[in-house]
Design an enzyme around this catalytic site. Structure first.
Site, PDB file in Angstrom:
ATOM      1  N   HIS A 119       0.898  -1.607  -0.178  1.00  0.00           N
ATOM      2  CA  HIS A 119       0.086  -0.111   0.028  1.00  0.00           C
ATOM      3  C   HIS A 119       1.294   1.376  -0.338  1.00  0.00           C
ATOM      4  CE1 HIS A 119      -4.428   0.948   0.831  1.00  0.00           C
ATOM      5  NE2 HIS A 119      -4.083   1.343   0.472  1.00  0.00           N
ATOM      6  N   ASP A 142     -10.091   0.055   4.624  1.00  0.00           N
ATOM      7  CA  ASP A 142      -8.860  -0.258   4.862  1.00  0.00           C
ATOM      8  C   ASP A 142      -8.867  -0.924   6.076  1.00  0.00           C
ATOM      9  OD1 ASP A 142      -5.870  -1.031   5.346  1.00  0.00           O
ATOM     10  OD2 ASP A 142      -5.140   0.233   3.778  1.00  0.00           O
ATOM     11  N   HIS A 144      -6.634  -0.261   8.074  1.00  0.00           N
ATOM     12  CA  HIS A 144      -5.196   0.233   8.864  1.00  0.00           C
ATOM     13  C   HIS A 144      -5.922   1.488   8.579  1.00  0.00           C
ATOM     14  CE1 HIS A 144      -4.198  -3.683   8.230  1.00  0.00           C
ATOM     15  NE2 HIS A 144      -3.597  -3.261   9.423  1.00  0.00           N
ATOM     16  N   ASP A 146      -3.186   3.786   8.195  1.00  0.00           N
ATOM     17  CA  ASP A 146      -2.264   4.429   7.040  1.00  0.00           C
ATOM     18  C   ASP A 146      -1.403   5.857   6.843  1.00  0.00           C
ATOM     19  OD1 ASP A 146      -2.230   1.474   6.199  1.00  0.00           O
ATOM     20  OD2 ASP A 146      -2.403   1.977   4.895  1.00  0.00           O
ATOM     21  N   HIS A 159       4.160   1.231   4.405  1.00  0.00           N
ATOM     22  CA  HIS A 159       2.824   1.220   3.942  1.00  0.00           C
ATOM     23  C   HIS A 159       1.764   1.680   4.477  1.00  0.00           C
ATOM     24  CE1 HIS A 159       2.721  -2.950   5.440  1.00  0.00           C
ATOM     25  NE2 HIS A 159       3.373  -2.880   6.389  1.00  0.00           N
ATOM     26  N   ASP A 250      -7.539  -1.511   0.222  1.00  0.00           N
ATOM     27  CA  ASP A 250      -6.736  -2.338   0.366  1.00  0.00           C
ATOM     28  C   ASP A 250      -7.387  -4.356   1.209  1.00  0.00           C
ATOM     29  OD1 ASP A 250      -5.242  -4.136   2.336  1.00  0.00           O
ATOM     30  OD2 ASP A 250      -3.737  -2.222   3.044  1.00  0.00           O
ATOM     31  N   ASP A 252      -7.406  -6.107   2.642  1.00  0.00           N
ATOM     32  CA  ASP A 252      -7.005  -6.816   4.372  1.00  0.00           C
ATOM     33  C   ASP A 252      -8.222  -5.934   5.095  1.00  0.00           C
ATOM     34  OD1 ASP A 252      -6.594  -4.169   5.149  1.00  0.00           O
ATOM     35  OD2 ASP A 252      -4.444  -4.192   5.941  1.00  0.00           O
ATOM     36  N   GLU A 295      -1.973  -5.042  -1.900  1.00  0.00           N
ATOM     37  CA  GLU A 295      -2.196  -6.736  -0.870  1.00  0.00           C
ATOM     38  C   GLU A 295      -2.307  -7.403  -0.699  1.00  0.00           C
ATOM     39  OE1 GLU A 295       0.324  -5.472   1.813  1.00  0.00           O
ATOM     40  OE2 GLU A 295       0.641  -3.341   1.835  1.00  0.00           O
TER      41      GLU A 295
END
Length: 347
Positions: A119, A142, A144, A146, A159, A250, A252, A295
């Site tokens: 990412h 996402d 996260h 980031d 990332h 992302d 995830d 990712e």
């Protein structure tokens, strides 16, 4: 703010011959890059997504698909950490190359899909998009945020710092990393929305609160429902004016039961229906200009089935963002208009 019926048709009319007018053709760019984090294998993500049938799926939609292959990245032999950030020059150089490629694709009139890779590549993807469309808004899906800086990041991995490079409000909190002299912050915090957060570092949480960033955690999605989350997202980003959307997705963000082959999975993620609802609604605005899908890491799948499940999920996310419906066919302007008018009559 739901964009329905006459409002959407008016919006599409207003967008003719502007930066936001996309979807006449799709450009696919592969970015096989992994140095924004420490786990090997994510550089094979573009191949895994293509092998899962991406190009064939997109070719069934209403517009031509141009697969421009993979970018070729150079890895520097000597790239010493700066502070505790690994590979800063390599990551900076890769993003500069990607920025130019995305800018060229958008400038040529393509709706652009960037396949990562990790990412950190969003730095270059969003920056290249902003060269052509400086008034863009960013939807970041996402687990996260980031939005760490080198000063707040526990790992130093870039990332997890992508958004911090973009935001004007963080310019004075970002050290000058080697490899990034080519770019300057270009995005305001008010032009960003997060969806799906569930693993936010303490420094990131403070930044989100200090800047007043609009974000939705998984708890928010459970509480409000994904339809309301998207309505608030569009109202926040588009009520002042209509502008191009950059979607950075992302894998995830999805629950690990659906997308296990990724580097930082977090339990309790988006369901299939929630993930696809997000991308369908973004498509329905008519404003999607660039999309990142990042990712996917085939080396981290515990089995062939885990890798195939993750790559297939990525294909479904991309295809729905570009118009594939769960009924199986593409959304055309005529069919969408008829459906909306029917819904209005029922209301």
């Amino acid at each position: 703010m739901a964009l329905r019926g006459p409002l959407r048709r008016l919006l599409r009319t207003q967008l003719n011959n502007t930066c936001q007018s996309r979807a006449h053709s799709v450009a696919v760019l592969g970015a096989p890059f992994s140095k924004g984090q420490k786990r090997r294998g994510v550089e094979h993500g573009p191949k895994a997504i293509r092998d899962a049938g991406l190009i064939e799926r997109l070719s069934n939609l209403d517009y031509p698909v141009h697969d421009f292959g993979d970018l070729s990245f150079q890895y520097l032999e000597k790239d010493e950490p700066y502070m505790h950030v690994p590979f800063p020059r390599t990551v900076g150089r890769a993003n500069k190359l990607l920025s130019g490629a995305v800018s060229n694709a958008v400038g040529a009139g393509h709706t652009t899909v960037m396949l990562g890779g990790d990412h950190s590549l969003a730095i270059g993807s969003v920056e290249g998009h902003a060269r052509q469309c400086p008034d863009l808004c960013l939807i970041w899906v996402d687990a996260h945020a980031d939005i760490n800086t080198p000063l707040t990041s526990p790992s130093g991995n870039l990332h997890g710092q992508s958004v911090a490079f973009m935001l004007k409000e963080l310019q004075n909190k970002m050290p000058e990393l080697p490899g990034f002299s080519w770019m300057k912050p270009f995005l305001s915090a008010k032009d960003l929305v997060y969806i799906g957060l569930r693993d936010v570092d303490p420094g990131e949480y403070d930044t989100l609160k200090d800047l007043g960033v609009q974000y939705f955690t998984m708890r928010d999605i459970d509480r409000l429902g994904i339809q309301r989350v998207m309505e608030v997202t569009f109202h926040h980003l588009l009520s002042r004016k209509q502008r191009p959307i950059h979607l950075s997705f992302d894998i995830d963000a999805m629950d690990p039961s659906l997308a296990p082959a990724t580097g930082t999975p977090v339990n309790g993620g988006l369901t299939y229906r929630e993930g696809i609802w997000i991308t369908e609604e973004i498509h329905n605005t008519g404003l999607l200009s660039v999309m990142d899908l990042v990712e996917v890491n085939p080396d981290l799948g515990a089995s062939r089935e885990a890798v195939e499940s993750t790559a297939s999920m990525a294909v479904d996310v991309i295809a729905s963002a570009l118009g594939q419906t769960r009924e199986g066919g593409p959304i055309t302007q005529e069919s969408q208009t008829l459906k909306e008018d029917t819904e209005q009559l029922r209301l």
